[in-house]
Design an enzyme around this catalytic site. Structure first.
Site: not given
Ligand code: NAD
Length: 338
Positions: A140, A168, A220, A301
């Site tokens: 992000c 954040r 952020h 983000q």
């Molecule tokens: P999150 O925790 O909100 O969601 C992750 C999902 O994956 C959940 O539904 C969880 O139940 C599932 N999960 C957990 N372990 C698993 C497994 N072993 N196999 C399959 N599913 C599984 O996470 P998020 O914030 O959506 O982040 C996901 C990715 O996106 C990460 O790489 C993160 O760095 C990136 N990201 C996050 C943001 C943010 O601000 N949240 C922004 C940009 C990028």
């Protein structure tokens, strides 16, 4: 219609699912969940076929009375591409499985560029990812930096960027992350990983970043100092950013002087989940002194990377070769104003 699966229906996954579902050249054929929580229930209610990503947990879904279509093993052969939205570090492990199954995979910013091999931003390097098998959509923060630095680089040329990111501490739904009463240099070393991350998509950019965490969940905030090759007037920069898709200029004078007010405006826009897919640049902050451009911006983000995931699908499946056409189509279907 190309078939898209979402592995990990969490913060990013559920947003990418909705954004794919509103396009006319791709569709969601399944989303996965590990835990039978409210998100799993809502995926079913929205009509997304739900698959269990940990087949040994099937009993938990039965106990919770959440109807599943199958396990992730049943989903692999239905997809043209799997968008992996699992927590950082898990995607790289899943890549091995996708390779075995012969399916393409998109990963998120929590994965390391080196482990995936290619990184993506719609504005910086769309065409370098045409037909690619495994691609990571940058984080992000990196997406926010690229969205504004690329058009400035195209306009004036960039000698050097210095940026300080105020991040954040947690997403709104996260109850276990902090800080709740501290400012944390994160990392406490310089440079932070964000500059090198930008260089995975803007390959030759000279950029050094520093970052800190603060007790907020909304957005952020970035502070940029950009030495220009061919400095122009600040009005040219304003015109360029105004014409750049997925960037909006906001004014403190009009009541948008903080991340809280920007997110209030996003709520008023009536977007799903109050998302702000665009990067908000404070118009008053734009200034050029001695050939150096200064500005401040805010990044939602939870949502800014979502349209990039849709474009990345088009590039990898070679649905559209022209980044501008993909960006326009994604924006129109998602109702993005900027
Ligand atoms: P999150 O925790 O909100 O969601 C992750 C999902 O994956 C959940 O539904 C969880 O139940 C599932 N999960 C957990 N372990 C698993 C497994 N072993 N196999 C399959 N599913 C599984 O996470 P998020 O914030 O959506 O982040 C996901 C990715 O996106 C990460 O790489 C993160 O760095 C990136 N990201 C996050 C943001 C943010 O601000 N949240 C922004 C940009 C990028």
């Amino acid at each position: 219609m190309k078939n898209v699966g979402i592995n990990g229906y969490g913060t990013i996954g559920k947003r990418v699912a909705d954004s794919v579902a509103c396009q006319d050249d791709m569709q969601i054929v399944g989303v996965t969940k590990r835990t039978p929580d409210f998100e799993a229930q809502m995926a079913v209610e929205k009509g997304f076929p739900l698959y269990i990503s940990a087949p040994e947990r099937e009993g938990l879904f039965e106990e919770a009375d959440i109807k599943v279509t199958g396990t992730i093993d049943d989903l692999y052969n239905k997809v043209d591409v799997m968008v992996d939205c699992t927590p950082g570090g898990i995607g790289a492990k899943n890549k091995v499985i996708y390779e075995e199954k012969g399916i393409k995979g998109i990963f998120q910013g929590g994965e390391k560029h080196e482990q995936i091999g290619k990184s993506f931003n719609s504005f910086a390097n769309y065409q370098d990812n045409l037909g690619a098998d495994f691609v990571r959509v940058v984080s992000c923060n990196t997406t926010g930096l690229c969205r504004t630095l690329k058009p400035i680089d195209d306009l004036c040329g960039i000698k050097k960027v210095r940026a300080v990111m105020v991040r954040r501490g947690a997403d709104p739904g996260q109850i276990k992350s902090g800080p709740i009463n501290a400012i944390v240099p994160n990392p406490p070393t310089v440079p932070s990983h964000h500059g090198p991350d930008v260089q995975t998509v803007m390959y030759d950019l000279n950029i050094i970043t520093m970052a800190l965490l603060v007790p907020t969940t909304l957005m952020h905030q970035h502070n940029l100092m950009v030495e220009l090759e061919n400095p122009s007037g600040v009005d040219d920069v304003i015109d360029t950013l105004e014409a750049t898709p997925r960037v909006i200029l906001v004014e403190a004078e009009k009541g948008l002087g903080s991340t809280a007010e920007i997110m209030e405006c996003a709520r008023d826009l009536g977007r799903p989940r109050s998302d702000l897919f665009e990067i908000a640049v404070w118009k008053e902050s734009l200034n050029i002194k001695d050939g150096e451009l200064f500005y401040m911006q805010a990044i939602h983000q939870e949502s800014d990377v979502v349209p990039e995931n849709v474009d990345c699908i088009r590039a990898m499946l070679e649905i559209e070769e022209d980044p501008a056409k993909s960006i326009e189509k994604t924006n129109k279907n998602m109702g993005i104003i900027g």
